[in-house]
Design an enzyme around this catalytic site. Structure first.
Site, PDB file in Angstrom:
ATOM      1  N   CYS A  97       9.512   2.345   7.542  1.00 41.81           N
ATOM      2  CA  CYS A  97       8.119   2.245   7.976  1.00 41.81           C
ATOM      3  C   CYS A  97       7.354   3.375   7.310  1.00 41.81           C
ATOM      4  CB  CYS A  97       8.066   2.398   9.493  1.00 41.81           C
ATOM      5  SG  CYS A  97       6.403   2.414  10.171  1.00 41.81           S
ATOM      6  N   CYS A 210       3.340  -0.623   3.154  1.00 40.79           N
ATOM      7  CA  CYS A 210       3.724  -0.914   4.548  1.00 40.79           C
ATOM      8  C   CYS A 210       4.870  -1.908   4.486  1.00 40.79           C
ATOM      9  CB  CYS A 210       2.537  -1.511   5.305  1.00 40.79           C
ATOM     10  SG  CYS A 210       2.941  -2.196   6.925  1.00 40.79           S
TER      11      CYS A 210
HETATM   12  N1  DGL Z   1       5.688  -1.266   9.142  1.00 38.50           N
HETATM   13  C1  DGL Z   1       4.789  -0.166   9.283  1.00 38.50           C
HETATM   14  C2  DGL Z   1       4.631   0.545   7.931  1.00 38.50           C
HETATM   15  O1  DGL Z   1       5.459   0.411   7.054  1.00 38.50           O
HETATM   16  C3  DGL Z   1       3.426  -0.396   9.842  1.00 38.50           C
HETATM   17  C4  DGL Z   1       3.143  -1.427  10.847  1.00 38.50           C
HETATM   18  C5  DGL Z   1       2.383  -0.889  12.046  1.00 38.50           C
HETATM   19  O2  DGL Z   1       1.169  -0.637  11.956  1.00 38.50           O
HETATM   20  O3  DGL Z   1       3.059  -0.694  13.051  1.00 38.50           O
HETATM   21  O4  DGL Z   1       3.685   1.261   7.747  1.00 38.50           O
END
Ligand code: DGL
Length: 299
Positions: A97, A210
């Site tokens: 993430c 993301c």
């Molecule tokens: N999957 C998360 C990232 O890579 C973001 C998603 C969210 O906003 O929770 O930034």
């Protein structure tokens, strides 16, 4: 069994199979953390590189989206979930993430420095995007948390000093993907902004910042003009994880059996499974997962 679907013949086995009867966290070879489904894009690459690795996965859906939270809240969640993995004996963590890594990576690295825990973070693939940009004009698409964070500015100053870098906040896009919706206005507005930058500023290289956006890689790829390059970090992060795993395990500890990813959801497990099923129906490659039927206590 909460949900089951058949295989689609891909190398990624796509069945969402048995719902494990116990939600007890145990030791895993690799512990992956994300706010929701996004990190599955990283986990599927790890599983595809070595399907015998035992992967535990936290989907922190009780707090989703991280992108709209302040960095202290996100850092606390990363700390909380990482600590759960470490307490259960897992020694290799992946913060799959970008928002979570931006907010919490430095502090958990410091916290676990003496505990011989290795931690792989995730950052927008700005470096390859800048290297491959002929016009030296790059766009990074990310959550507002990642764009506001110091980590992205530091990354730009480290790897893209000779490049003009535009940041696009894709508000709502991770949430659409989390619901299993791969089309709609959130994606359209990102695409429109990218196309504007391509025509006005000569952007010819785009970094997806993301983990959720891996699931719309093809949709974005299709509308970008020929010659515009698109970079996603899921595979490089998986490769780095594999390197560390291979270095750390002893050769007498090599299992060849296939292991589905054990998912622990902090929110509603059935909602998570429904989203994953929608993504799969929309054509996404979903790794084989086993979702625990009861949510993980959120604090
Ligand atoms: N999957 C998360 C990232 O890579 C973001 C998603 C969210 O906003 O929770 O930034």
């Amino acid at each position: 069994m909460l949900f089951e679907s058949g295989r689609n013949g891909n190398v990624y086995v796509t069945a969402i199979n048995s719902v494990s009867q116990q939600a007890n966290l145990r030791q895993f070879d690799v512990g992956v953390i994300d706010s929701g489904v996004g990190g599955l894009a990283v986990a599927r690459e790890i599983q595809n590189l070595d399907s015998s690795i035992q992967i535990g996965y936290f989907a922190d859906t009780a707090v989703f989206p991280y992108g709209d939270k302040n960095s202290i809240q996100v850092a606390d969640r990363i700390d909380f979930l990482a600590t759960k993995f470490v307490e259960a004996g897992t020694r290799l963590l992946v913060i799959a993430c970008n928002t979570g890594s931006s907010a919490g990576l430095t502090s958990i690295r410091r916290k676990f420095a003496r505990a011989s825990v290795q931690i792989v973070g995730m950052e927008p693939p700005l470096k390859p995007a800048a290297i491959h940009s002929r016009n030296k004009s790059v766009a990074v698409v990310a959550t507002s948390g990642t764009v506001a964070g110091q980590a992205l500015t530091n990354l730009r100053d480290r790897v893209a000093t000779d490049t003009t870098t535009k940041f696009i906040v894709a508000s709502g896009l991770a949430s659409s993907i989390e619901r299993g919706e791969l089309t709609g206005k959130d994606l359209d507005s990102v695409l429109q902004e990218l196309l504007n930058l391509i025509s006005s500023d000569g952007v010819d290289s785009v970094a997806l910042g993301c983990s959720h956006y891996s699931f719309v890689y093809e949709e974005i790829r299709e509308v970008l003009p020929d010659g515009v390059k698109l970079f996603d970090a899921a595979l490089p992060v998986a490769k780095r994880t594999l390197e560390l795993w291979t270095e750390s395990r002893s050769s007498d500890n090599v299992s060849k059996s296939f292991n589905p990813i054990s998912v622990f959801v902090t929110g509603d497990p059935a909602g998570f499974v429904a989203s994953v099923a929608r993504l799969e129906t929309a054509g996404c490659m979903i790794p084989m997962v086993s979702v625990n039927p009861v949510p993980l206590p959120i604090n």
